[in-house]
Design an enzyme around this catalytic site. Structure first.
Site, PDB file in Angstrom:
ATOM      1  N   THR A   1     -25.801 -99.761  49.608  1.00 44.01           N
ATOM      2  CA  THR A   1     -26.330 -98.893  50.368  1.00 44.01           C
ATOM      3  C   THR A   1     -27.691 -98.502  50.662  1.00 44.01           C
ATOM      4  O   THR A   1     -27.918 -97.124  50.531  1.00 44.01           O
ATOM      5  CB  THR A   1     -25.844 -97.848  48.610  1.00 44.01           C
TER       6      THR A   1
ATOM      7  N   ARG B   1     -28.291 -97.646  44.372  1.00 44.71           N
ATOM      8  CA  ARG B   1     -28.155 -96.124  44.312  1.00 44.71           C
ATOM      9  C   ARG B   1     -28.077 -95.472  42.882  1.00 44.71           C
ATOM     10  O   ARG B   1     -28.273 -94.300  41.519  1.00 44.71           O
ATOM     11  CB  ARG B   1     -26.218 -96.095  43.524  1.00 44.71           C
TER      12      ARG B   1
ATOM     13  N   LYS C   1     -19.560-104.663  57.744  1.00 43.61           N
ATOM     14  CA  LYS C   1     -18.983-104.082  56.798  1.00 43.61           C
ATOM     15  C   LYS C   1     -18.305-103.209  56.847  1.00 43.61           C
ATOM     16  O   LYS C   1     -18.321-102.546  58.123  1.00 43.61           O
ATOM     17  CB  LYS C   1     -19.795-103.817  55.605  1.00 43.61           C
TER      18      LYS C   1
ATOM     19  N   GLU D   1     -24.479-107.959  46.085  1.00 43.42           N
ATOM     20  CA  GLU D   1     -24.951-107.283  46.386  1.00 43.42           C
ATOM     21  C   GLU D   1     -25.431-106.388  45.055  1.00 43.42           C
ATOM     22  O   GLU D   1     -24.628-105.207  44.763  1.00 43.42           O
ATOM     23  CB  GLU D   1     -23.883-106.168  47.129  1.00 43.42           C
TER      24      GLU D   1
END
Ligand SMILES: O=C(O)C(=O)C[C@H](O)[C@H](O)COP(=O)(O)O
Length: 215
Positions: free
Chosen positions: A71, A47, A131, A43
């Protein structure tokens, strides 16, 4: 190119590495180290300014990896990430707008939840894999164990504050498929481009299971 098996994103490996990449030149060696250590799903968090370039580099240069975007908080990011080669999407939380965008993207996704109501709302919409974020701060294994009674159909990838010592306790839960974490990518190892150390930490993570080691 690898594709995510239809079964489940949560079953690719016991640990989903959560990666922050500043320099896209690091993306390929970093991904190779993780894959060599036994962690094929990666993943890459959106960011950093060059995160999409990192995803593209891994998608193009490490076909045995299953690279995804993390994100993800806006529909535009969904489109951009899939366009760059992301094969799955992960968000820290979700809204109807974001969920619709992820549904429409045609790749597996894990929306983030931290409350029972959010889990119920996702189940209502036909999403059973999610998640759990931020895992440790939101109640950890005790919270997830409590959810497994009334909501056994929900399966989780807990992420946030988990390390090699706490991961086995999460993996022992019936509603946990894998755990997310960044511990196999210590900042100093990445800064030093010490990919052998990353590979060794990935190998140890890949061997984690409910019992401790050797899944
Ligand atoms: O950016 C996101 O969407 C996230 O998922 C944040 C993650 O929780 C951390 O990057 C990983 O958590 P740590 O293992 O505690 O470092």
């Amino acid at each position: 190119m690898s594709s995510v098996p239809p079964s489940s994103l949560l079953d690719l490996a016991p640990v989903l590495p959560v990666v922050v990449i500043d320099d896209p030149a690091d993306a390929v060696p970093l991904a190779r180290a993780l894959v060599a250590g036994g962690l094929p799903a990666i993943e890459v968090t959106l960011r950093t300014p060059r995160a999409l370039d990192a995803i593209r580099a891994i998608a193009d240069g490490v076909p045995e990896a299953v690279v995804g975007a993390g994100t993800v908080i806006a529909p535009a990011q969904v489109k951009a990430a899939v366009g760059a080669g992301a094969r799955f999407l992960v968000s820290p939380g979700w809204t109807d707008v974001l969920l619709n965008a992820m549904w429409g993207a045609g790749v597996p996704f894990l929306p983030g939840v931290s409350t029972a109501s959010e889990v119920v709302a996702l189940l209502e919409r036909g999403v059973a894999e999610m998640k759990f974020f931020p895992a440790q701060a939101a109640g950890g294994t005790a919270y997830l164990r409590s959810l497994s009674g009334p909501l056994p159909q929900a399966r989780f990838c807990p992420t946030g504050g988990i390390g090699p010592d706490s991961a086995p306790e999460y993996l022992a839960l019936p509603n946990v498929g894998c755990v997310g974490g960044s511990w196999m990518l210590p900042a100093d190892a990445v800064a030093a481009r010490d990919w052998a150390r990353v590979e060794a930490l990935a190998r140890a993570a890949a061997g984690l299971s409910a019992g401790g080691t050797c899944r």
